[in-house]
Design a protein around this motif. Structure first.
Motif, PDB file in Angstrom:
ATOM      1  N   LEU A  97      -7.220 -13.789 -24.790  1.00 50.34           N
ATOM      2  CA  LEU A  97      -8.420 -14.413 -24.210  1.00 50.34           C
ATOM      3  C   LEU A  97      -9.496 -14.550 -25.281  1.00 50.34           C
ATOM      4  O   LEU A  97     -10.040 -13.374 -25.924  1.00 50.34           O
ATOM      5  CB  LEU A  97      -8.941 -13.308 -23.159  1.00 50.34           C
ATOM      6  CG  LEU A  97     -10.069 -13.963 -22.157  1.00 50.34           C
ATOM      7  CD1 LEU A  97      -9.768 -15.018 -21.523  1.00 50.34           C
ATOM      8  CD2 LEU A  97     -10.794 -12.913 -21.384  1.00 50.34           C
ATOM      9  N   HIS A  98      -9.794 -15.715 -25.704  1.00 49.40           N
ATOM     10  CA  HIS A  98     -10.817 -15.991 -26.571  1.00 49.40           C
ATOM     11  C   HIS A  98     -12.268 -16.118 -25.981  1.00 49.40           C
ATOM     12  O   HIS A  98     -12.856 -16.895 -25.152  1.00 49.40           O
ATOM     13  CB  HIS A  98     -10.409 -17.448 -27.296  1.00 49.40           C
ATOM     14  CG  HIS A  98      -9.080 -17.334 -28.046  1.00 49.40           C
ATOM     15  ND1 HIS A  98      -9.296 -17.343 -29.434  1.00 49.40           N
ATOM     16  CD2 HIS A  98      -7.874 -17.624 -27.712  1.00 49.40           C
ATOM     17  CE1 HIS A  98      -7.846 -17.188 -29.556  1.00 49.40           C
ATOM     18  NE2 HIS A  98      -7.107 -17.524 -28.500  1.00 49.40           N
ATOM     19  N   CYS A  99     -13.028 -14.881 -26.306  1.00 46.84           N
ATOM     20  CA  CYS A  99     -14.302 -14.901 -25.892  1.00 46.84           C
ATOM     21  C   CYS A  99     -15.051 -13.418 -26.554  1.00 46.84           C
ATOM     22  O   CYS A  99     -14.169 -12.494 -27.095  1.00 46.84           O
ATOM     23  CB  CYS A  99     -14.261 -14.470 -24.326  1.00 46.84           C
ATOM     24  SG  CYS A  99     -15.851 -14.650 -23.636  1.00 46.84           S
ATOM     25  N   GLY A 100     -16.171 -13.432 -26.491  1.00 47.76           N
ATOM     26  CA  GLY A 100     -16.962 -11.950 -26.898  1.00 47.76           C
ATOM     27  C   GLY A 100     -16.690 -10.996 -25.858  1.00 47.76           C
ATOM     28  O   GLY A 100     -16.418 -11.309 -24.713  1.00 47.76           O
ATOM     29  N   SER A 101     -17.163  -9.842 -26.064  1.00 43.40           N
ATOM     30  CA  SER A 101     -17.099  -8.729 -25.185  1.00 43.40           C
ATOM     31  C   SER A 101     -18.433  -8.995 -24.392  1.00 43.40           C
ATOM     32  O   SER A 101     -19.409  -9.261 -24.933  1.00 43.40           O
ATOM     33  CB  SER A 101     -17.067  -7.295 -25.891  1.00 43.40           C
ATOM     34  OG  SER A 101     -18.106  -7.069 -26.713  1.00 43.40           O
ATOM     35  N   GLY A 102     -18.299  -8.259 -23.152  1.00 41.17           N
ATOM     36  CA  GLY A 102     -19.523  -8.479 -22.275  1.00 41.17           C
ATOM     37  C   GLY A 102     -20.028  -9.708 -21.533  1.00 41.17           C
ATOM     38  O   GLY A 102     -20.706  -9.639 -20.991  1.00 41.17           O
ATOM     39  N   THR A 115     -14.144 -23.782 -34.450  1.00 40.13           N
ATOM     40  CA  THR A 115     -12.981 -24.065 -35.553  1.00 40.13           C
ATOM     41  C   THR A 115     -12.259 -25.100 -34.696  1.00 40.13           C
ATOM     42  O   THR A 115     -12.034 -25.494 -33.514  1.00 40.13           O
ATOM     43  CB  THR A 115     -12.181 -22.685 -35.694  1.00 40.13           C
ATOM     44  OG1 THR A 115     -11.545 -22.334 -34.408  1.00 40.13           O
ATOM     45  CG2 THR A 115     -13.253 -21.789 -36.216  1.00 40.13           C
ATOM     46  N   PRO A 116     -11.209 -25.855 -35.654  1.00 33.21           N
ATOM     47  CA  PRO A 116     -10.450 -26.917 -35.156  1.00 33.21           C
ATOM     48  C   PRO A 116      -9.396 -26.295 -34.124  1.00 33.21           C
ATOM     49  O   PRO A 116      -8.879 -26.926 -33.150  1.00 33.21           O
ATOM     50  CB  PRO A 116      -9.656 -27.452 -36.456  1.00 33.21           C
ATOM     51  CG  PRO A 116     -10.865 -27.104 -37.670  1.00 33.21           C
ATOM     52  CD  PRO A 116     -11.402 -25.885 -37.277  1.00 33.21           C
ATOM     53  N   GLU A 117      -8.865 -25.152 -34.428  1.00 31.22           N
ATOM     54  CA  GLU A 117      -7.893 -24.310 -33.835  1.00 31.22           C
ATOM     55  C   GLU A 117      -8.324 -24.208 -32.208  1.00 31.22           C
ATOM     56  O   GLU A 117      -7.751 -24.462 -31.295  1.00 31.22           O
ATOM     57  CB  GLU A 117      -7.486 -22.950 -34.246  1.00 31.22           C
ATOM     58  CG  GLU A 117      -6.597 -23.179 -35.551  1.00 31.22           C
ATOM     59  CD  GLU A 117      -7.644 -23.401 -36.570  1.00 31.22           C
ATOM     60  OE1 GLU A 117      -7.151 -23.843 -37.814  1.00 31.22           O
ATOM     61  OE2 GLU A 117      -8.919 -23.342 -36.535  1.00 31.22           O
ATOM     62  N   GLY A 121     -15.464 -26.529 -26.535  1.00 32.02           N
ATOM     63  CA  GLY A 121     -15.981 -25.354 -27.369  1.00 32.02           C
ATOM     64  C   GLY A 121     -16.628 -24.354 -26.587  1.00 32.02           C
ATOM     65  O   GLY A 121     -17.177 -23.403 -27.014  1.00 32.02           O
ATOM     66  N   LYS A 122     -16.339 -24.556 -25.181  1.00 35.63           N
ATOM     67  CA  LYS A 122     -16.906 -23.342 -24.386  1.00 35.63           C
ATOM     68  C   LYS A 122     -15.901 -21.970 -24.078  1.00 35.63           C
ATOM     69  O   LYS A 122     -14.686 -22.064 -24.367  1.00 35.63           O
ATOM     70  CB  LYS A 122     -17.102 -24.088 -23.022  1.00 35.63           C
ATOM     71  CG  LYS A 122     -18.257 -25.175 -22.999  1.00 35.63           C
ATOM     72  CD  LYS A 122     -18.514 -25.665 -21.603  1.00 35.63           C
ATOM     73  CE  LYS A 122     -19.885 -26.443 -21.533  1.00 35.63           C
ATOM     74  NZ  LYS A 122     -20.006 -26.967 -20.034  1.00 35.63           N
ATOM     75  N   ILE A 123     -16.288 -21.145 -23.749  1.00 37.14           N
ATOM     76  CA  ILE A 123     -15.494 -19.957 -23.611  1.00 37.14           C
ATOM     77  C   ILE A 123     -15.719 -19.607 -21.987  1.00 37.14           C
ATOM     78  O   ILE A 123     -16.674 -19.815 -21.519  1.00 37.14           O
ATOM     79  CB  ILE A 123     -16.139 -18.651 -24.579  1.00 37.14           C
ATOM     80  CG1 ILE A 123     -17.544 -18.571 -24.395  1.00 37.14           C
ATOM     81  CG2 ILE A 123     -15.849 -19.124 -25.829  1.00 37.14           C
ATOM     82  CD1 ILE A 123     -18.135 -17.353 -24.904  1.00 37.14           C
ATOM     83  N   PRO A 124     -14.876 -18.588 -21.346  1.00 42.23           N
ATOM     84  CA  PRO A 124     -13.756 -18.202 -22.095  1.00 42.23           C
ATOM     85  C   PRO A 124     -12.331 -19.082 -22.195  1.00 42.23           C
ATOM     86  O   PRO A 124     -12.415 -20.179 -21.447  1.00 42.23           O
ATOM     87  CB  PRO A 124     -13.160 -17.040 -21.513  1.00 42.23           C
ATOM     88  CG  PRO A 124     -13.615 -17.268 -19.927  1.00 42.23           C
ATOM     89  CD  PRO A 124     -14.697 -18.315 -20.306  1.00 42.23           C
ATOM     90  N   VAL A 125     -11.340 -18.731 -23.026  1.00 35.02           N
ATOM     91  CA  VAL A 125     -10.130 -19.819 -23.178  1.00 35.02           C
ATOM     92  C   VAL A 125      -9.086 -18.826 -23.214  1.00 35.02           C
ATOM     93  O   VAL A 125      -9.034 -17.725 -24.034  1.00 35.02           O
ATOM     94  CB  VAL A 125     -10.085 -20.669 -24.462  1.00 35.02           C
ATOM     95  CG1 VAL A 125      -8.614 -21.194 -24.646  1.00 35.02           C
ATOM     96  CG2 VAL A 125     -11.252 -21.795 -24.283  1.00 35.02           C
ATOM     97  N   LEU A 126      -8.096 -18.908 -22.394  1.00 35.12           N
ATOM     98  CA  LEU A 126      -6.792 -18.008 -22.571  1.00 35.12           C
ATOM     99  C   LEU A 126      -5.836 -18.829 -23.130  1.00 35.12           C
ATOM    100  O   LEU A 126      -5.335 -19.987 -22.739  1.00 35.12           O
ATOM    101  CB  LEU A 126      -6.491 -17.868 -20.760  1.00 35.12           C
ATOM    102  CG  LEU A 126      -5.238 -16.902 -20.800  1.00 35.12           C
ATOM    103  CD1 LEU A 126      -5.592 -15.455 -21.345  1.00 35.12           C
ATOM    104  CD2 LEU A 126      -4.787 -16.755 -19.306  1.00 35.12           C
ATOM    105  N   GLU A 127      -5.231 -17.985 -24.063  1.00 38.36           N
ATOM    106  CA  GLU A 127      -4.012 -18.433 -24.818  1.00 38.36           C
ATOM    107  C   GLU A 127      -2.695 -17.893 -24.151  1.00 38.36           C
ATOM    108  O   GLU A 127      -2.728 -16.893 -24.139  1.00 38.36           O
ATOM    109  CB  GLU A 127      -4.220 -18.373 -26.166  1.00 38.36           C
ATOM    110  CG  GLU A 127      -3.240 -18.992 -27.374  1.00 38.36           C
ATOM    111  CD  GLU A 127      -3.424 -18.569 -28.805  1.00 38.36           C
ATOM    112  OE1 GLU A 127      -2.558 -18.883 -29.470  1.00 38.36           O
ATOM    113  OE2 GLU A 127      -4.461 -17.837 -29.157  1.00 38.36           O
TER     114      GLU A 127
END
Length: 439
Positions: free
Chosen positions: A28-33, A65-67, A75-81
């Motif tokens: 999960l691409h995201c910061g905590s909280g 980032t490009p990835e 460019g929004k969060i969250p994103v699940l890989e």
């Protein structure tokens, strides 16, 4: 049966349900909280799916980032890989995680359960989360602060929480008898409001929502993710925008340029458009009335003894039949009022939604009877000769009642007004179960 096949296809994709390789964690691409990340993380606790947060995620850097932009172009969060590809939008991510487990109770056990879960998830996004944001974000500087728009956001949020409060008066969970994805999404959206702007004096108007929220966040699987927190103690102040810095070159040019004659003040005032006044409520445009509503409300509240001699007499001395009107209301569906506390909560929710007309109204609502079905009757004093249009438009409960204008030439109707103001018992030959006042 065909219906069962449809339900299975809706929930699990007709056997083509995605599955993460054994032992491989979803990322999960995201910061905590982040409350939107909480949705998937809590769902993972219930399903036993392994979901890991990316390490050292930095908003404004990692999501540019490009990835990352390959996974979510916005460019929004969250994103699940996942092994099959990336998923963005927090509710979609939570659904994916919840459905990775066969027969997950988070998704319901029937087509109607599934539909109700989706219903409350949509309600949470469009009615609760959106209105919290419309109230909070301008105060934090994320958009222009407009008092009239804030007032609209608060009124809309109160209406939404009132509807939620009514549902939760007779339900522990949003759907069924255990936690579902609807509860996870609703609680995460409420969490953001509770920690940022929904102070106790605001949430106390919705006791069943409060009970539900604190029950949910103290469930072990919620607490593992959210942890301990405190409810907001104050509404955030409106952020003042800093004045833009003046360019140094402009300063130098100003020093070198000859001084111009001061412009007339009229020209300066013409450059700035005067703020438009807030449109007045039509009731404020009515001719002045001799009845001061707040004086009657104070008299009603302060009279503890000799109510007939003081309060009732005072009411008729103050009453202005040209500036105000009295109305009886009778609930149309009394045969449904079979549970006492549900009936009383229904009336309480109605009074909460009437808050938008507190400046122009006074009301008494009676729940009548010692055995079900209980009768709900009311008396309302409104500014003007008709029920205000904005009340009829905004308060959906109004259409659930039969409204009759009081004929003051009829002594029997006038005495009925007295009895309802006084909470007279017995009322029309029956016991009073409850009496509520709107003032």
């Amino acid at each position: 049966m065909e219906v069962n096949v449809i339900a299975t296809n809706l929930r699990f994709g007709s056997g083509a349900r995605p599955a993460a390789p054994v032992g491989m964690a979803l990322v999960l691409h995201c910061g905590s909280g982040n409350k939107n990340a909480f949705k998937a993380l809590i769902a993972a606790e219930y399903t036993g799916v392994k979901v890991e947060l990316t390490k050292n995620f930095e908003m404004g850097v990692s999501n540019k980032t490009p990835e990352f932009l390959k996974m979510n172009p916005l460019g929004k969060i969250p994103v699940l890989e996942t092994p099959e590809g990336a998923v963005f939008e927090s509710n979609a991510i939570a659904r994916y995680v919840a459905r990775l487990k066969d027969n997950s109770s988070l998704c319901g056990s029937s087509l109607i359960d599934y539909s109700h879960i989706e219903q409350w998830m949509d309600f949470s996004a469009t009615e609760v989360d959106a209105n919290i944001g419309r109230w909070l974000y301008p105060r934090l500087g994320f958009g222009p602060y407009v008092p009239a728009l804030e007032e609209f956001a608060i009124t809309s949020l109160k209406r939404s929480l009132g509807a939620l409060n009514t549902h939760l008066a007779s339900n522990t969970y949003l759907v069924g008898h255990s936690v579902t994805l609807a509860d996870i999404v609703m609680t995460c959206n409420l969490y953001y409001g509770f920690v940022r702007i929904l102070i106790k004096s605001f949430t106390s108007e919705f006791p069943h929502v409060e009970r539900y929220f604190w029950t949910m966040v103290n469930q072990p699987n919620f607490k593992k993710v959210i942890g301990d927190f405190k409810q907001a103690e104050s509404v955030p102040p409106v952020q003042k925008k800093a004045a833009p810095p003046k360019e140094s070159k402009a300063k130098e040019a100003k020093k070198e340029a000859p001084k111009e004659a001061p412009k007339p003040k009229v020209e300066a005032s013409e450059e700035e458009e005067a703020p438009k006044p807030k449109p007045k409520n039509p009731l404020d445009l009515l001719p002045p009335s001799k009845m001061i509503l707040d004086e009657w409300k104070r008299l009603y509240s302060n009279t503890k003894t000799n109510f007939r001699e003081i309060a009732i007499k005072g009411f008729w001395d103050m009453y202005d039949p040209e500036g105000y009107s009295l109305w009886f209301c009778d609930y149309k569906y009394n045969d449904e009022n079979t549970v006492s506390f549900v009936t009383m909560n229904k009336v309480g929710g109605f009074l909460q939604r009437m808050d938008l007309c507190r400046k122009y109204a006074f009301g008494k609502m009676l729940v009548i009877g010692s055995t079900p079905p209980f009768k709900v009757k009311g008396l309302w004093l409104f500014r003007g000769q008709d029920i205000p249009k904005f009340v009829m438009d905004e308060v959906y409960d109004m259409e659930l009642y039969e409204w009759t204008k009081v004929d003051l030439s009829d002594e029997a109707q006038k005495e009925r007004v007295n009895a309802m103001i006084e909470d007279q018992e017995p009322f029309e030959g029956e016991d009073l179960l409850d009496a509520k006042c709107f003032k």
